[in-house]
Design a protein around this motif. Sequence first.
Motif, PDB file in Angstrom:
ATOM      1  N   ALA A  54       0.834  -1.206   0.000  1.00 34.73           N
ATOM      2  CA  ALA A  54       0.000   0.000   0.000  1.00 34.73           C
ATOM      3  C   ALA A  54       0.872   1.260   0.000  1.00 34.73           C
ATOM      4  O   ALA A  54       0.618   2.212  -0.757  1.00 34.73           O
ATOM      5  N   LEU A  55       1.895   1.268   0.826  1.00 39.15           N
ATOM      6  CA  LEU A  55       2.809   2.407   0.882  1.00 39.15           C
ATOM      7  C   LEU A  55       3.579   2.554  -0.429  1.00 39.15           C
ATOM      8  O   LEU A  55       3.724   3.649  -0.970  1.00 39.15           O
ATOM      9  N   GLU A  56       4.061   1.440  -0.958  1.00 38.51           N
ATOM     10  CA  GLU A  56       4.801   1.467  -2.223  1.00 38.51           C
ATOM     11  C   GLU A  56       3.918   1.956  -3.367  1.00 38.51           C
ATOM     12  O   GLU A  56       4.373   2.653  -4.268  1.00 38.51           O
ATOM     13  N   PHE A  57       2.638   1.575  -3.346  1.00 37.88           N
ATOM     14  CA  PHE A  57       1.723   2.010  -4.397  1.00 37.88           C
ATOM     15  C   PHE A  57       1.557   3.528  -4.368  1.00 37.88           C
ATOM     16  O   PHE A  57       1.499   4.172  -5.409  1.00 37.88           O
ATOM     17  N   LYS A  58       1.504   4.093  -3.164  1.00 34.64           N
ATOM     18  CA  LYS A  58       1.359   5.546  -3.044  1.00 34.64           C
ATOM     19  C   LYS A  58       2.566   6.271  -3.624  1.00 34.64           C
ATOM     20  O   LYS A  58       2.439   7.330  -4.226  1.00 34.64           O
TER      21      LYS A  58
END
Length: 92
Positions: A54-58
């Motif tokens: 989720a963090l990497e996607f952001k």
Amino acid sequence: LVMHDVIKPDTPIVIFHEDSMSNPTKDEITQCIENTFLFQTFDFSSFPEGFDPALEFKTNPDVAKKGTLRIPKRPLWGYIQMIRFWTTLVWK
């Protein structure tokens, strides 16, 4: 599925899948040729320790979406997970 001209009868065959392959499908495959089969599952929804999808996607959504333009049904991270599988996990 005709592989008798390509694969020698004593060559074991490993089929990697995401545990969505039904037993009738496995039976159909194993009845095509007399080789030994191993059906090995792999969980493409698991990530390395410390990786937060989720963090990497952001921070980098284009990487997560790789391959989804040509294959719309491919999930986020699917292409990256396939690369991870073939470059690291399959050899463990």
